[in-house]
Design a protein around this motif. Structure first.
Motif, PDB file in Angstrom:
ATOM      1  N   LEU A   1     -23.901  -0.666  11.021  1.00 31.61           N
ATOM      2  CA  LEU A   1     -25.106  -0.393  10.241  1.00 31.61           C
ATOM      3  C   LEU A   1     -24.781   0.292   8.920  1.00 31.61           C
ATOM      4  CD1 LEU A   1     -27.663   0.891  12.919  1.00 31.61           C
ATOM      5  CD2 LEU A   1     -27.300  -1.429  12.083  1.00 31.61           C
ATOM      6  N   GLU A   2     -23.807   1.216   8.948  1.00 32.88           N
ATOM      7  CA  GLU A   2     -23.423   1.936   7.734  1.00 32.88           C
ATOM      8  C   GLU A   2     -21.907   1.999   7.652  1.00 32.88           C
ATOM      9  OE1 GLU A   2     -25.217   5.780   7.624  1.00 32.88           O
ATOM     10  OE2 GLU A   2     -27.255   5.017   7.949  1.00 32.88           O
ATOM     11  N   SER A   3     -21.391   1.943   6.422  1.00 35.65           N
ATOM     12  CA  SER A   3     -19.945   1.993   6.226  1.00 35.65           C
ATOM     13  C   SER A   3     -19.622   2.872   5.024  1.00 35.65           C
ATOM     14  CB  SER A   3     -19.373   0.585   6.034  1.00 35.65           C
ATOM     15  OG  SER A   3     -19.950  -0.019   4.887  1.00 35.65           O
ATOM     16  N   ALA A   4     -18.356   3.253   4.911  1.00 38.52           N
ATOM     17  CA  ALA A   4     -17.906   4.125   3.821  1.00 38.52           C
ATOM     18  C   ALA A   4     -16.679   3.529   3.151  1.00 38.52           C
ATOM     19  CB  ALA A   4     -17.598   5.525   4.351  1.00 38.52           C
ATOM     20  N   SER A   5     -16.392   4.007   1.951  1.00 38.36           N
ATOM     21  CA  SER A   5     -15.258   3.502   1.178  1.00 38.36           C
ATOM     22  C   SER A   5     -13.984   4.286   1.488  1.00 38.36           C
ATOM     23  CB  SER A   5     -15.562   3.591  -0.321  1.00 38.36           C
ATOM     24  OG  SER A   5     -15.826   4.936  -0.684  1.00 38.36           O
ATOM     25  N   LEU A   6     -12.849   3.752   1.030  1.00 32.45           N
ATOM     26  CA  LEU A   6     -11.541   4.369   1.239  1.00 32.45           C
ATOM     27  C   LEU A   6     -10.730   4.277  -0.052  1.00 32.45           C
ATOM     28  CD1 LEU A   6      -9.458   5.531   3.378  1.00 32.45           C
ATOM     29  CD2 LEU A   6      -8.619   3.177   3.546  1.00 32.45           C
ATOM     30  N   PRO A   7     -10.231   5.416  -0.579  1.00 36.18           N
ATOM     31  CA  PRO A   7      -9.356   5.360  -1.759  1.00 36.18           C
ATOM     32  C   PRO A   7      -7.966   4.876  -1.371  1.00 36.18           C
ATOM     33  CG  PRO A   7      -9.640   7.635  -1.045  1.00 36.18           C
ATOM     34  CD  PRO A   7     -10.533   6.803  -0.181  1.00 36.18           C
ATOM     35  N   ILE A   8      -7.393   3.977  -2.164  1.00 33.56           N
ATOM     36  CA  ILE A   8      -6.091   3.390  -1.866  1.00 33.56           C
ATOM     37  C   ILE A   8      -5.242   3.347  -3.129  1.00 33.56           C
ATOM     38  CG2 ILE A   8      -4.891   1.276  -1.156  1.00 33.56           C
ATOM     39  CD1 ILE A   8      -7.146   0.651   0.719  1.00 33.56           C
ATOM     40  N   MET A   9      -3.966   3.726  -2.989  1.00 30.29           N
ATOM     41  CA  MET A   9      -2.984   3.581  -4.063  1.00 30.29           C
ATOM     42  C   MET A   9      -2.077   2.412  -3.703  1.00 30.29           C
ATOM     43  SD  MET A   9      -0.036   6.268  -5.371  1.00 30.29           S
ATOM     44  CE  MET A   9      -1.196   7.611  -5.670  1.00 30.29           C
ATOM     45  N   TYR A  10      -1.916   1.458  -4.607  1.00 30.64           N
ATOM     46  CA  TYR A  10      -1.204   0.230  -4.273  1.00 30.64           C
ATOM     47  C   TYR A  10      -0.377  -0.268  -5.460  1.00 30.64           C
ATOM     48  CZ  TYR A  10      -5.203  -1.703  -6.782  1.00 30.64           C
ATOM     49  OH  TYR A  10      -6.162  -1.963  -7.731  1.00 30.64           O
TER      50      TYR A  10
ATOM     51  N   ILE B   1       0.842  -1.188   0.000  1.00 25.91           N
ATOM     52  CA  ILE B   1       0.000   0.000   0.000  1.00 25.91           C
ATOM     53  C   ILE B   1       0.884   1.248   0.000  1.00 25.91           C
ATOM     54  CG2 ILE B   1      -1.835   1.255   1.177  1.00 25.91           C
ATOM     55  CD1 ILE B   1      -2.716  -1.489   0.214  1.00 25.91           C
ATOM     56  N   ILE B   2       0.744   2.088  -1.032  1.00 23.18           N
ATOM     57  CA  ILE B   2       1.522   3.322  -1.116  1.00 23.18           C
ATOM     58  C   ILE B   2       0.839   4.452  -0.355  1.00 23.18           C
ATOM     59  CG2 ILE B   2       2.497   5.038  -2.702  1.00 23.18           C
ATOM     60  CD1 ILE B   2       2.587   2.895  -4.840  1.00 23.18           C
ATOM     61  N   GLU B   3      -0.446   4.654  -0.595  1.00 23.49           N
ATOM     62  CA  GLU B   3      -1.254   5.660   0.088  1.00 23.49           C
ATOM     63  C   GLU B   3      -2.620   5.072   0.418  1.00 23.49           C
ATOM     64  OE1 GLU B   3      -0.139   8.486   0.986  1.00 23.49           O
ATOM     65  OE2 GLU B   3       1.500   9.045  -0.351  1.00 23.49           O
ATOM     66  N   PRO B   4      -3.196   5.437   1.558  1.00 24.43           N
ATOM     67  CA  PRO B   4      -2.648   6.268   2.636  1.00 24.43           C
ATOM     68  C   PRO B   4      -1.766   5.437   3.562  1.00 24.43           C
ATOM     69  CG  PRO B   4      -4.864   5.576   3.207  1.00 24.43           C
ATOM     70  CD  PRO B   4      -4.590   5.008   1.840  1.00 24.43           C
ATOM     71  N   PRO B   5      -1.055   6.083   4.501  1.00 22.30           N
ATOM     72  CA  PRO B   5      -0.230   5.325   5.439  1.00 22.30           C
ATOM     73  C   PRO B   5      -1.064   4.560   6.462  1.00 22.30           C
ATOM     74  CG  PRO B   5      -0.216   7.642   6.027  1.00 22.30           C
ATOM     75  CD  PRO B   5      -0.921   7.534   4.706  1.00 22.30           C
ATOM     76  N   GLY B   6      -2.305   4.931   6.595  1.00 22.33           N
ATOM     77  CA  GLY B   6      -3.220   4.301   7.534  1.00 22.33           C
ATOM     78  C   GLY B   6      -4.527   5.063   7.500  1.00 22.33           C
ATOM     79  N   TYR B   7      -5.491   4.617   8.305  1.00 20.89           N
ATOM     80  CA  TYR B   7      -6.768   5.324   8.322  1.00 20.89           C
ATOM     81  C   TYR B   7      -7.540   4.989   9.591  1.00 20.89           C
ATOM     82  CZ  TYR B   7      -9.404   1.074   7.127  1.00 20.89           C
ATOM     83  OH  TYR B   7      -9.980  -0.161   7.149  1.00 20.89           O
ATOM     84  N   GLN B   8      -8.489   5.862   9.918  1.00 24.75           N
ATOM     85  CA  GLN B   8      -9.350   5.673  11.082  1.00 24.75           C
ATOM     86  C   GLN B   8     -10.521   4.799  10.654  1.00 24.75           C
ATOM     87  OE1 GLN B   8      -9.588   5.447  14.531  1.00 24.75           O
ATOM     88  NE2 GLN B   8      -8.750   7.521  14.521  1.00 24.75           N
ATOM     89  N   ALA B   9     -10.444   3.527  11.005  1.00 26.10           N
ATOM     90  CA  ALA B   9     -11.453   2.572  10.558  1.00 26.10           C
ATOM     91  C   ALA B   9     -12.698   2.584  11.448  1.00 26.10           C
ATOM     92  CB  ALA B   9     -10.858   1.162  10.534  1.00 26.10           C
ATOM     93  N   PHE B  10     -12.497   2.846  12.747  1.00 26.70           N
ATOM     94  CA  PHE B  10     -13.554   2.759  13.757  1.00 26.70           C
ATOM     95  C   PHE B  10     -14.037   1.309  13.884  1.00 26.70           C
ATOM     96  CE2 PHE B  10     -13.932   7.136  12.156  1.00 26.70           C
ATOM     97  CZ  PHE B  10     -13.858   7.846  13.346  1.00 26.70           C
ATOM     98  N   HIS B  11     -14.639   0.992  15.009  1.00 23.92           N
ATOM     99  CA  HIS B  11     -15.333  -0.277  15.159  1.00 23.92           C
ATOM    100  C   HIS B  11     -16.420  -0.122  16.212  1.00 23.92           C
ATOM    101  CE1 HIS B  11     -12.339  -1.895  18.439  1.00 23.92           C
ATOM    102  NE2 HIS B  11     -12.731  -0.685  18.672  1.00 23.92           N
ATOM    103  N   CYS B  12     -17.316  -1.082  16.262  1.00 26.96           N
ATOM    104  CA  CYS B  12     -18.472  -1.011  17.149  1.00 26.96           C
ATOM    105  C   CYS B  12     -18.186  -1.782  18.437  1.00 26.96           C
ATOM    106  CB  CYS B  12     -19.705  -1.570  16.460  1.00 26.96           C
ATOM    107  SG  CYS B  12     -20.139  -0.705  14.936  1.00 26.96           S
ATOM    108  N   VAL B  13     -18.457  -1.148  19.570  1.00 26.90           N
ATOM    109  CA  VAL B  13     -18.219  -1.769  20.870  1.00 26.90           C
ATOM    110  C   VAL B  13     -19.431  -1.542  21.760  1.00 26.90           C
ATOM    111  CG1 VAL B  13     -15.713  -1.482  20.731  1.00 26.90           C
ATOM    112  CG2 VAL B  13     -17.093   0.315  21.736  1.00 26.90           C
ATOM    113  N   GLY B  14     -19.486  -2.290  22.853  1.00 24.50           N
ATOM    114  CA  GLY B  14     -20.576  -2.132  23.808  1.00 24.50           C
ATOM    115  C   GLY B  14     -21.628  -3.209  23.648  1.00 24.50           C
ATOM    116  N   GLY B  15     -22.566  -3.202  24.567  1.00 22.75           N
ATOM    117  CA  GLY B  15     -23.618  -4.205  24.570  1.00 22.75           C
ATOM    118  C   GLY B  15     -24.961  -3.630  24.188  1.00 22.75           C
ATOM    119  N   CYS B  16     -25.955  -4.503  24.123  1.00 23.53           N
ATOM    120  CA  CYS B  16     -27.314  -4.108  23.759  1.00 23.53           C
ATOM    121  C   CYS B  16     -28.297  -4.749  24.733  1.00 23.53           C
ATOM    122  CB  CYS B  16     -27.642  -4.570  22.335  1.00 23.53           C
ATOM    123  SG  CYS B  16     -26.586  -3.847  21.059  1.00 23.53           S
TER     124      CYS B  16
END
Length: 366
Positions: free
Chosen positions: A324-333, A292-307
């Motif tokens: 419930l909802e997610s987004a895409s990430l541009p990557i140069m490789y 992976i050339i770009e990006p060096p990393g990213y804030q992916a987030f994840h879901c925690v906690g109980g229901c």
């Protein structure tokens, strides 16, 4: 007939949700599987440090990545849009911006450094960061003769985040890039929010940025014009030096905690489902550092906690915290093709968690 139609609708809803709500968010191991599936590969390409060092990114590929990067930033701004941005965005208390130092400067590069210790308030999130650099004006008479060359009006200015490696070498990551008029002057602002996020993940005390000044297009005439563009802290005697500035805007979680995001100790106290920050560094994962050339990393987030679980007979399955909802990430490789490598750009879906919620085993959102 009504019951049958409702069952069909519920089944369609469950199938649609299952495509999105399958986990609490991507972990490093799951990122590998997602990338390989998107590229149709059975295993990670066998690439080494030399493959990365010898790579030359074609202009068309770089421009494609810049375009996707700008689209990604625009979507992020819209997602975080608030009724009164001016009333909510605030600078660092007592110091809305901080000045940096120029470590070195030549006609095509400029290294900037900002001391960051203590600048970002605790229990807050950086929502936007801007780099402001001063462009020194030039006279039209100083331009080289055009002769038979096509007219050139702009130069490309790119801002890179600089990561200083353990062996003392540097590795740069593209943050923002745009065209500026060659005959322009005054303060120019660049979006460096991602650079500040990368810096936060490192724990370093300072932020290093590099400004690249390049020709708008190929050709010696365009290159000569680009070399005339200067960003300088130098000013006439008696004036305040126009040093590079870093303006940081942040939101206090206590006042503006985003709906559905983990705020402070809320998760620990209440055990409720929320979205937690989770940074994935491509530079630290052995299987991505040369791929992976770009990006060096990213804030992916994840879901925690109980229901909370509803009582019988309303209980239709175990409820758990999921995406419930997610987004895409541009990557140069890099892509290995026989004895040589090529650089490609793609947008990878479902890489960033946008929203978390409680979902039952049968796919119903509750």
């Amino acid at each position: 007939m009504t019951n049958v139609r409702n069952m069909v609708l519920l089944g369609m809803m469950a199938c649609a949700l299952w495509a999105v709500v399958t986990a609490q968010g991507l972990l490093p191991g799951e990122v590998e599987g997602a990338l390989l599936e998107r590229l149709g590969l059975a295993e990670v390409p066998r690439l080494g440090k030399r493959d990365l060092e010898n790579v030359v990114v074609p202009a068309r590929v770089r421009n494609r990545y810049i375009s996707l990067l700008h689209q990604h930033k625009d979507k992020e701004r819209k997602r975080r849009a608030l009724p009164s941005l001016a009333g909510i965005l605030r600078g660092i208390p007592g110091n809305t911006d901080t000045t940096g130092e120029v470590l070195y400067s030549d006609p095509t590069r400029q290294r900037l450094v900002f001391e960051m210790k203590g600048l970002i308030p605790e229990n807050s999130e950086v929502t936007m960061a801007e780099l402001k650099i001063f462009q020194k004006g030039i006279h039209k008479a100083d331009l080289p003769p055009r002769r038979h060359h096509r007219a050139v009006h702009n130069a490309r200015i790119s801002v890179y985040w600089v990561k200083i490696l353990a062996d003392g070498t540097n590795r740069t990551s593209l943050i923002d890039s745009r065209l500026v008029p060659i005959l322009g002057s005054g303060w120019k602002a660049f979006d460096v929010t991602q650079a500040v996020h990368y810096w936060q993940a490192t724990g370093d005390s300072r932020l290093d940025l590099e400004v690249w000044i390049e020709a708008e297009r190929l050709g010696r005439y365009a290159a000569d014009l680009a070399k005339l563009v200067r960003f300088t802290p130098q000013t006439p005697r008696g004036e305040t030096p126009r040093k590079p500035e870093l303006v940081i805007y942040s939101l206090n979680f206590g006042d503006y905690g985003g709906s559905g995001d983990c705020v402070g100790h809320r998760m620990k106290k209440q055990g409720s489902c929320c979205r937690q920050e989770h940074f994935i560094s491509f530079r630290e994962l052995t299987w991505t550092q040369y791929w992976i050339i770009e990006p060096p990393g990213y804030q992916a987030f994840h879901c925690v906690g109980g229901c909370k679980q509803p009582a019988w007979p309303f209980r239709s399955g175990e409820r758990s915290c999921a995406v419930l909802e997610s987004a895409s990430l541009p990557i140069m490789y890099l892509v290995k093709k026989g004895d040589y490598t090529e650089v490609e750009v793609a947008e990878f879906p479902n890489m960033i968690v946008e929203k978390c919620g409680c979902v039952a085993d049968n796919g119903a959102v509750m």
